[in-house]
Write a protein that holds these residues in place. Structure first.
Motif, PDB file in Angstrom:
ATOM      1  N   THR A  22       0.849  -1.195   0.000  1.00 32.11           N
ATOM      2  CA  THR A  22       0.000   0.000   0.000  1.00 32.11           C
ATOM      3  C   THR A  22       0.881   1.240   0.000  1.00 32.11           C
ATOM      4  N   ALA A  23       0.539   2.208  -0.827  1.00 29.00           N
ATOM      5  CA  ALA A  23       1.248   3.486  -0.878  1.00 29.00           C
ATOM      6  C   ALA A  23       0.268   4.599  -0.525  1.00 29.00           C
ATOM      7  N   THR A  24       0.690   5.497   0.365  1.00 31.37           N
ATOM      8  CA  THR A  24      -0.151   6.609   0.810  1.00 31.37           C
ATOM      9  C   THR A  24       0.593   7.923   0.605  1.00 31.37           C
ATOM     10  N   MET A  25      -0.107   8.931   0.114  1.00 32.19           N
ATOM     11  CA  MET A  25       0.486  10.252  -0.093  1.00 32.19           C
ATOM     12  C   MET A  25      -0.369  11.303   0.605  1.00 32.19           C
ATOM     13  N   ALA A  26       0.253  12.087   1.473  1.00 34.90           N
ATOM     14  CA  ALA A  26      -0.439  13.221   2.090  1.00 34.90           C
ATOM     15  C   ALA A  26      -0.632  14.324   1.058  1.00 34.90           C
ATOM     16  N   ILE A  27      -1.760  15.022   1.137  1.00 33.52           N
ATOM     17  CA  ILE A  27      -2.055  16.136   0.230  1.00 33.52           C
ATOM     18  C   ILE A  27      -2.293  17.369   1.097  1.00 33.52           C
ATOM     19  N   PRO A  28      -1.249  18.146   1.384  1.00 32.18           N
ATOM     20  CA  PRO A  28      -1.420  19.335   2.227  1.00 32.18           C
ATOM     21  C   PRO A  28      -2.460  20.291   1.643  1.00 32.18           C
ATOM     22  N   ASN A  29      -3.364  20.764   2.481  1.00 31.70           N
ATOM     23  CA  ASN A  29      -4.433  21.686   2.083  1.00 31.70           C
ATOM     24  C   ASN A  29      -5.348  21.099   1.014  1.00 31.70           C
ATOM     25  N   GLY A  30      -5.313  19.777   0.868  1.00 24.08           N
ATOM     26  CA  GLY A  30      -6.183  19.155  -0.124  1.00 24.08           C
ATOM     27  C   GLY A  30      -7.656  19.310   0.183  1.00 24.08           C
ATOM     28  N   ASN A  31      -7.977  19.560   1.461  1.00 23.81           N
ATOM     29  CA  ASN A  31      -9.379  19.730   1.834  1.00 23.81           C
ATOM     30  C   ASN A  31      -9.959  21.040   1.329  1.00 23.81           C
ATOM     31  N   THR A  32      -9.109  21.977   0.845  1.00 25.89           N
ATOM     32  CA  THR A  32      -9.603  23.250   0.309  1.00 25.89           C
ATOM     33  C   THR A  32      -9.695  23.236  -1.216  1.00 25.89           C
ATOM     34  N   ALA A  33      -9.313  22.140  -1.852  1.00 22.37           N
ATOM     35  CA  ALA A  33      -9.380  22.055  -3.316  1.00 22.37           C
ATOM     36  C   ALA A  33     -10.833  21.904  -3.765  1.00 22.37           C
ATOM     37  N   ASP A  34     -11.128  22.405  -4.968  1.00 19.33           N
ATOM     38  CA  ASP A  34     -12.453  22.191  -5.550  1.00 19.33           C
ATOM     39  C   ASP A  34     -12.573  20.780  -6.105  1.00 19.33           C
ATOM     40  N   SER A  35     -11.482  20.272  -6.656  1.00 13.27           N
ATOM     41  CA  SER A  35     -11.428  18.883  -7.118  1.00 13.27           C
ATOM     42  C   SER A  35      -9.969  18.487  -7.252  1.00 13.27           C
ATOM     43  N   ILE A  36      -9.731  17.173  -7.347  1.00 13.07           N
ATOM     44  CA  ILE A  36      -8.371  16.653  -7.435  1.00 13.07           C
ATOM     45  C   ILE A  36      -8.352  15.531  -8.468  1.00 13.07           C
ATOM     46  N   TYR A  37      -7.341  15.532  -9.329  1.00 13.87           N
ATOM     47  CA  TYR A  37      -7.057  14.379 -10.178  1.00 13.87           C
ATOM     48  C   TYR A  37      -5.804  13.699  -9.630  1.00 13.87           C
ATOM     49  N   VAL A  38      -5.888  12.375  -9.462  1.00 15.77           N
ATOM     50  CA  VAL A  38      -4.755  11.625  -8.922  1.00 15.77           C
ATOM     51  C   VAL A  38      -4.260  10.630  -9.968  1.00 15.77           C
TER      52      VAL A  38
END
Length: 370
Positions: free
Chosen positions: A77-93
């Motif tokens: 399993t690989a995990t990546m933190a996304i700083p301030n990701g909770n303020t994004a309108d949307s995210i592509y990973v």
């Protein structure tokens, strides 16, 4: 009884009749409709204009080995933190693989353990990327029970509303080795010079010192850098996200060209990459100020050489500001206790001031000295 099978391929959508006969007098007919299938196009790029007001940030993490074992079948399993990701309108990973993949799809999970299916894209010489859209979140993870050690990196693109900005980009889409790969970004319409930030997320980099030159051209503006491996602050392997700042790009410049140059001698890096640009559509025009001192010129020489308290500053004098060619005051001020006044936030142009004689101390007049 008897049976037989037969396969017909390559049929376009439509209605077909299939007739089979067991003898000259015994036959049967079946009618089959092949519908038109609508496929959802794979998202490979974005294009937001100045009117859209969107800005993109990128977060990435190196996960795997620079040269994965082709016989690898490990899980993990690989995990990546996304700083301030909770303020994004949307995210592509994205998840980038080399020399293997995890099948047609993988599943991303967000910080709340919600699942999102990502589909496989082939982007070159046995290189693959999985991509999907997810809501705002502060982390993302994948679990691969097939070819985990062939996972190179995780990349997240964070989209946010940002008035005054435009953004254009290509997700991870091209691979290269010992050649030059060119990515072109078409710029939106602008009416003035723009400051542009270009970011080039690159995966599959190895820590062996081999060079990769990244060259960015926008009209007459050229920036370049050479990297010799991954950015170790993003993980032990595989990924870097070099950025370039282009100042005062002319509105006539319609394209940004990004060249990834992997030389043959010395041996260059192999890589997979995308690119994007955030455009500040209209730069803030610097404002001016005008002022700033009314003083009592006791020796009438026009020079601020007074030694009295506050250098002779006079309080309570009323000052009006005019633009050359106009007769109506556009601003008014009154000198403070030290004789200071100031008009700020002024556009470029020619101005003049008037001092209201009625506001001068008794016995004082406006000096004619300059």
């Amino acid at each position: 009884s008897s049976s037989a099978t037969s396969t017909v391929t390559g049929l376009v959508p439509g209605v077909y009749q299939f007739i089979w006969a067991t003898s000259a007098t015994c036959s049967d007919t079946v009618e089959i409709t092949i519908p038109t299938c609508t496929q959802t196009p794979k998202t490979t790029s974005w294009n937001f204009t100045c009117a859209d007001g969107v800005k993109v940030d990128v977060v990435s993490k190196g996960v795997g080995q620079s040269e994965p074992d082709p016989n690898c079948t490990s899980s993990g399993t690989a995990t990546m933190a996304i700083p301030n990701g909770n303020t994004a309108d949307s995210i592509y990973v994205e998840a980038v693989y080399e020399t293997g993949d995890a099948g047609p799809t993988i599943t991303f999970k967000d910080a709340a353990n919600n699942s999102y299916t990502a589909y496989r894209f082939s982007i070159g010489n046995d290189e693959y990327v999985y991509r999907t859209k997810i809501p705002a979140t502060t982390s993302v993870s994948i679990t691969d029970n097939t070819d985990f050690c062939k996972l190179q990196s995780l990349v997240a693109y964070l989209f946010r509303k940002a008035p005054g900005y435009a953004s254009v980009g290509l997700y991870t889409c091209e691979s290269g080795y010992r050649n030059t790969v060119t990515l072109n970004l078409s710029l939106p319409t602008r009416t003035s010079n723009s400051d542009i930030t270009v970011c080039v997320p690159i995966s599959e980099l190895s820590s062996d010192g081999r060079p990769l030159q990244i060259k960015v051209t926008a009209g007459s503006i050229v920036k370049d850098t050479t990297i010799t491996g991954p950015d170790l602050t993003l993980g032990a392997c595989c990924v870097a996200t070099p950025k370039f700042t282009l100042i005062d790009v002319l509105p006539s410049t319609s394209t940004i060209k990004i060249e990834l140059i992997s030389p043959t001698n010395p041996d260059g890096q192999s890589h997979v990459a995308g690119a994007f640009a955030n455009i500040l559509c209209e730069k803030a025009v610097p404002k001016g100020s005008l002022g700033d001192f009314v003083w009592k010129d006791t020796n009438n020489n026009g020079i601020q050489d007074e030694t009295t308290p506050n250098a002779g500053g006079v309080a309570g004098v009323q000052v009006e500001l005019y633009k050359v060619g106009t007769t109506a005051a556009i601003a008014k001020d009154t000198t403070d206790a030290t004789g200071k006044y100031l008009f700020t936030n002024l556009d470029a142009g020619q101005y003049y001031i008037k001092i209201l004689a009625a506001s001068l101390p008794a016995g004082c007049t406006i000096s004619t000295m300059k």
